[in-house]
Each structure stands twice: as structure tokens, then as C-alpha cells.
Design a protein around this motif. Structure first.
Motif, PDB file in Angstrom:
ATOM      1  N   LEU A 255       0.636  -1.294  -0.006  1.00  0.00           N
ATOM      2  CA  LEU A 255       0.073  -0.076   0.030  1.00  0.00           C
ATOM      3  C   LEU A 255       0.980   1.285  -0.013  1.00  0.00           C
ATOM      4  CD1 LEU A 255      -2.751  -1.143   2.635  1.00  0.00           C
ATOM      5  CD2 LEU A 255      -3.096  -0.927   0.284  1.00  0.00           C
ATOM      6  N   TRP A 256       1.832   1.111   0.838  1.00  0.00           N
ATOM      7  CA  TRP A 256       2.768   2.409   0.622  1.00  0.00           C
ATOM      8  C   TRP A 256       3.379   2.721  -0.683  1.00  0.00           C
ATOM      9  CZ3 TRP A 256       5.222   6.516   2.200  1.00  0.00           C
ATOM     10  CH2 TRP A 256       6.574   6.772   1.870  1.00  0.00           C
ATOM     11  N   GLU A 257       3.766   1.584  -1.302  1.00  0.00           N
ATOM     12  CA  GLU A 257       4.369   1.775  -2.744  1.00  0.00           C
ATOM     13  C   GLU A 257       3.495   2.354  -3.590  1.00  0.00           C
ATOM     14  OE1 GLU A 257       7.298   1.795  -3.510  1.00  0.00           O
ATOM     15  OE2 GLU A 257       8.217   0.929  -1.748  1.00  0.00           O
ATOM     16  N   MET A 258       2.109   1.875  -3.406  1.00  0.00           N
ATOM     17  CA  MET A 258       1.000   2.595  -4.252  1.00  0.00           C
ATOM     18  C   MET A 258       0.581   3.930  -3.779  1.00  0.00           C
ATOM     19  SD  MET A 258      -2.998   1.461  -4.393  1.00  0.00           S
ATOM     20  CE  MET A 258      -2.498  -0.399  -4.520  1.00  0.00           C
ATOM     21  N   ALA A 259       0.562   4.174  -2.455  1.00  0.00           N
ATOM     22  CA  ALA A 259       0.109   5.587  -2.159  1.00  0.00           C
ATOM     23  C   ALA A 259       1.101   6.754  -2.233  1.00  0.00           C
ATOM     24  CB  ALA A 259      -0.032   5.494  -0.603  1.00  0.00           C
ATOM     25  N   ARG A 260       2.541   6.224  -2.366  1.00  0.00           N
ATOM     26  CA  ARG A 260       3.489   7.220  -2.346  1.00  0.00           C
ATOM     27  C   ARG A 260       3.765   7.803  -3.840  1.00  0.00           C
ATOM     28  NH1 ARG A 260       9.426   4.112  -2.080  1.00  0.00           N
ATOM     29  NH2 ARG A 260      10.157   6.014  -1.861  1.00  0.00           N
ATOM     30  N   VAL A 261       2.876   7.080  -4.869  1.00  0.00           N
ATOM     31  CA  VAL A 261       3.022   7.582  -6.233  1.00  0.00           C
ATOM     32  C   VAL A 261       1.958   8.166  -6.224  1.00  0.00           C
ATOM     33  CG1 VAL A 261       3.141   6.712  -8.513  1.00  0.00           C
ATOM     34  CG2 VAL A 261       4.602   5.539  -7.163  1.00  0.00           C
ATOM     35  N   SER A 262       0.503   7.722  -6.079  1.00  0.00           N
ATOM     36  CA  SER A 262      -0.651   8.287  -6.472  1.00  0.00           C
ATOM     37  C   SER A 262      -0.966   9.144  -5.370  1.00  0.00           C
ATOM     38  CB  SER A 262      -1.691   7.257  -6.492  1.00  0.00           C
ATOM     39  OG  SER A 262      -1.957   6.481  -5.350  1.00  0.00           O
ATOM     40  N   LEU A 263      -0.663   9.477  -4.277  1.00  0.00           N
ATOM     41  CA  LEU A 263      -1.081  10.273  -2.929  1.00  0.00           C
ATOM     42  C   LEU A 263      -0.106  10.743  -2.200  1.00  0.00           C
ATOM     43  CD1 LEU A 263      -4.156   7.796  -1.689  1.00  0.00           C
ATOM     44  CD2 LEU A 263      -4.115   9.734  -3.245  1.00  0.00           C
ATOM     45  N   PRO A 264       0.879  11.536  -2.870  1.00  0.00           N
ATOM     46  CA  PRO A 264       1.913  12.044  -2.262  1.00  0.00           C
ATOM     47  C   PRO A 264       1.740  13.124  -1.363  1.00  0.00           C
ATOM     48  CG  PRO A 264       1.991  12.830  -4.728  1.00  0.00           C
ATOM     49  CD  PRO A 264       0.834  11.706  -4.516  1.00  0.00           C
ATOM     50  N   ASP A 265       0.356  13.684  -1.465  1.00  0.00           N
ATOM     51  CA  ASP A 265      -0.049  14.732  -0.813  1.00  0.00           C
ATOM     52  C   ASP A 265      -1.158  14.452   0.435  1.00  0.00           C
ATOM     53  OD1 ASP A 265       1.920  16.726  -2.037  1.00  0.00           O
ATOM     54  OD2 ASP A 265       0.453  17.015  -3.563  1.00  0.00           O
ATOM     55  N   GLU A 266      -1.119  13.139   0.892  1.00  0.00           N
ATOM     56  CA  GLU A 266      -2.263  12.776   1.711  1.00  0.00           C
ATOM     57  C   GLU A 266      -1.465  12.268   2.764  1.00  0.00           C
ATOM     58  OE1 GLU A 266      -5.255  13.482   1.475  1.00  0.00           O
ATOM     59  OE2 GLU A 266      -5.678  14.168  -0.704  1.00  0.00           O
ATOM     60  N   ALA A 267      -2.171  12.734   4.174  1.00  0.00           N
ATOM     61  CA  ALA A 267      -1.505  12.120   5.490  1.00  0.00           C
ATOM     62  C   ALA A 267      -1.557  10.738   5.474  1.00  0.00           C
ATOM     63  CB  ALA A 267      -2.168  12.954   6.404  1.00  0.00           C
TER      64      ALA A 267
END
Length: 404
Positions: A255-267
Motif C-alpha cells: 500500500l505504501w508503494e501505491m500511495a507514495r506514487v498516487s497520493l504524495p500529498d495525503e496524510a
């Protein structure tokens, strides 16, 4: 000669005598004003005399103790109910936020005002607010119950987790009915499911929280897509319900690998990194844990001000981790960063400020810089004595550390 009774004794007269007069009917809210001012011994009798079945049920629950508040919750609510100023204890307590992850008392006051009347009359303090709170839990509006859940919640309120769960259950029932009536969106319902799941976590009812998070994940993915912040957050919550540490870490890394790309500005992205760091530290993988903590800290600093609770918590985690790794200079660096902010925002004698000072003293002691360790222990002891008194257990423990 015996006196004659002045009370009518015929059946007809008795019926007239016990029949309530419409002239003395009380308004609904008057019963609450009565309930909150009587003592516990009188409540069973009052329950029998209550105007409605609803009133009687609540009075009996309060009287029997089947519904009660944490003593600390009741003290807080009574203090907010007072209109003529706080007691000395609460004046000191409210001088700053009660702890690093809780809002200032002004925010609590604003929430309390939104609850409406929970058993106060003319600003006077009731004997107990329990009856008023139970009335709110059973019959309050969605807005009132949301406020009550925030006010008593673990993240920003009094930390009365049982009361928070009751409020969240009631909110969810209201949301489900509103959705059926076309008055609430499915996304609002799913937001409520997530909040209810967190409340179940706090009381450690794992099956119930897992069911909530799975339902929220499936619903958010369908509504918003799998890359949305709410979908990722729900998936992360589900991941941390997996049975083994290894499974939790593997899924959270994905999930981290997915989120760091698609959601870099989300807590939520950096929440995942922080939690992976916790899991890796628990397994003894310190170097990798540090990398995830640093990623979390960098992300939080892009999103929040320095005094944000997530930044302070991550600084503390890094300090503790490096202390454990025997990187004492690194540990002191992170502790100093946290201390600078805490002293500015919370003050020198705030409990979390003192905890950071104690942590620094422990590091100095480990490096055999006893002069600096003594200096920090004395600062902590002085703060404990001012905030808690000389006879408090935490003060005594601090004194013992200084003596050692």
C-alpha cells in the motif's frame, strides 16, 4: 374519640384522588431537570413517577448503574456545565492542551456548547450529568452525537472509549436510516462505518472492527476507486487486522508503494509509512524501521506545521529507536527537535514536554554524561512538582531517577 380521616375512602373518591390533573402537567424537559438534580437513592422512586416510558427507562438505567460515565468524563462535563469559572485543578489543567495529542480546552468548550442541555439549569452544576448524556445517546441528533463522540474520543477528547462507541453506534443507525430515506449519501454512511470501526478498535472488539473496515474498503473502492485516499486508508486498516506481523508488514509495504506514487500529498500515505516503521521495529529490523520513520516525518512536514501531533510523535519514535540502536547523538537530535516545539507550544511543565526531558536525561546517563543527565532530571523533577505535586507517583519516580 378517634379522629376521622380527611381522606376519601370510597373507590370513586380514591380514583379521583390519584388521577393526575392536567393543570400540573410538566413540560418534557422539566423531567430532565429533575432527574439530574436528585441523588442516586431517589432515582428508582423517580423512575416510577416519570411522565413517559422513555423517561422512566433512562432513570432506571442511571439508578441501577447499567449506564454510567467514567468519573473523569463526568468531572469534565460538570466543569464545562459551570458558568462561573473553573476550579483551581481545571484552571491548571486547561492552561495548555491536556496532552500532546489532545486539543486545547477551548475546542472542548465549543463542542460542549453544541451538545445542548444535558441536565443543567440556569448555569448551576447538576448532581450528575449521566442522565442527560444517556438521553443524548439514545435520542440525540446526528450532529449532537458526532460532537459527543469527538468530545469523548481517544484522539482529541476525554478518552472515554465506551461512551464514544455508544455514540458512534447511534450515529451509524441514524446514517443508515437517512441513507434509506435519500437524506444521506453512501459515502457519508461509509465514513460513519470507518469511524465506528475505529471506536471498536479502541475497546478491542476485533471482529466488529474488522467487519467495519472491510465493508468500508469495498464500498470506497466501488464509489471512489482503489487509489482514492479513503480506499487506501480503509485497506490499510484491514491490513493491520491480518493475523501475523509478516503479513501486516508485506501488505502495508504494498500500500505504501501505491500511495507514495498516487497520493504524495495525503496524510494517509505517511500514516502507512509510520505504521510500517512500528512493525519493523517490533521485529528488530531497526535500520529499515528508521527509513520508514524518516519517510513519514518528511511527508508530515510537507503537510503540517511543526507542532502537529503526528510530527511530534514521529520525532519521539525516531529518538526512541535511535536510542535503542545506541545512536545516542541521533537520538538526542530528534529529542531536541521535539523539545523545542513542545516548550514553545505546550510549556516547560506539560506532561509530554517533561517526558521528552526525561528521555534526554536517560540518553545522557547512557553516555555517562552525568552532569547533563542530572541537569535534565532536575528540570523534569521541578516540572513534576509544579504540575502534579511532590507526593504524586510520577514525581516520586522522577526523584528516584535523580537520586540514582
Amino acid at each position: 374519640m378517634p379522629l376521622k380521616s380527611s381522606v376519601a375512602t370510597t373507590p370513586q373518591a380514591f380514583e379521583r384522588a390519584i388521577k393526575p390533573s392536567p393543570k400540573i402537567a410538566l413540560p418534557d424537559d422539566m423531567w430532565w431537570e429533575i432527574v439530574t438534580f436528585v441523588d442516586a437513592e431517589s432515582l428508582p422512586a423517580l423512575a416510577c413517577a416519570c411522565k413517559t416510558t422513555r423517561d422512566a427507562e433512562i432513570a432506571r438505567k442511571v439508578a441501577s448503574g447499567t449506564f454510567s460515565l467514567m468519573p473523569s468524563t463526568e468531572r469534565y462535563l460538570v466543569e464545562f456545565a459551570k458558568k462561573e469559572g473553573y476550579s483551581t485543578y481545571f484552571q491548571d489543567l486547561f492552561a495548555s492542551p491536556t496532552r500532546s495529542d489532545v486539543c486545547p480546552h477551548q475546542k472542548w468548550e465549543a463542542w460542549f456548547a453544541q451538545l445542548g442541555d444535558i441536565g443543567t439549569v440556569g448555569g448551576k452544576v447538576p448532581t450528575s450529568v449521566t442522565a442527560g448524556v444517556l438521553s443524548l445517546v439514545k435520542y440525540g441528533s446526528r450532529a449532537q452525537l458526532e460532537v459527543l463522540a469527538n468530545l469523548c474520543g481517544k484522539e482529541e477528547g476525554f478518552d472515554d472509549v465506551a461512551l464514544t462507541l455508544e455514540a458512534r453506534k447511534r450515529v451509524q443507525k441514524i446514517l443508515e436510516k437517512a441513507h434509506e430515506a435519500g437524506e444521506a449519501t453512501e459515502e457519508e454512511v461509509l465514513d460513519g462505518v470507518m469511524a465506528l470501526g475505529k471506536a471498536y478498535v479502541w475497546v478491542e472488539e476485533w471482529d466488529e472492527c474488522h467487519a467495519c473496515f472491510v465493508r468500508a474498503r469495498e464500498g470506497f473502492v466501488r464509489l471512489l476507486g482503489k487509489d482514492s485516499p479513503k480506499s487506501i486508508n480503509a485497506a490499510h486498516r484491514v491490513a493491520w487486522q491480518l493475523p501475523s506481523d509478516d503479513e501486516r508488514i508485506v501488505e502495508s509495504k504494498r500500500l505504501w508503494e501505491m500511495a507514495r506514487v498516487s497520493l504524495p500529498d495525503e496524510a494517509v500515505t505517511y500514516d502507512i509509512a509510520n505504521d510500517v516503521g512500528i512493525g519493523l521495529w517490533k521485529k528488530g529490523q531497526h535500520a529499515e524501521a528508521k527509513a520508514f520513520y524518516v519517510a513519514a516525518l518528511e511527508g508530515y512536514r510537507k503537510l503540517f506545521e511543526d507542532e502537529h501531533k503526528k510530527i511530534l510523535a514521529t520525532l519521539n519514535n525516531l529518538g526512541a529507536l535511535l536510542h535503542n540502536m545506541r545512536d545516542y547523538e541521533g537520538a538526542l537530535d530528534y529529542y531536541r527537535q521535539a523539545l523545542t516545539v513542545k516548550e514553545k507550544v505546550l510549556g516547560r511543565i506539560h506532561p509530554t514536554t517533561l517526558m521528552t526531558i526525561m528521555n534526554m536525561a536517560s540518553v545522557y546517563k547512557r553516555t555517562e554524561d552525568f552532569k547533563k543527565a542530572e541537569e535534565m532530571y532536575r528540570l523534569a523533577l521541578d516540572g513534576r512538582e509544579k504540575s502534579l505535586g511532590k507526593h504524586h507517583e510520577k514525581t516520586k519516580k522522577c526523584a528516584k531517577n535523580l537520586a540514582a
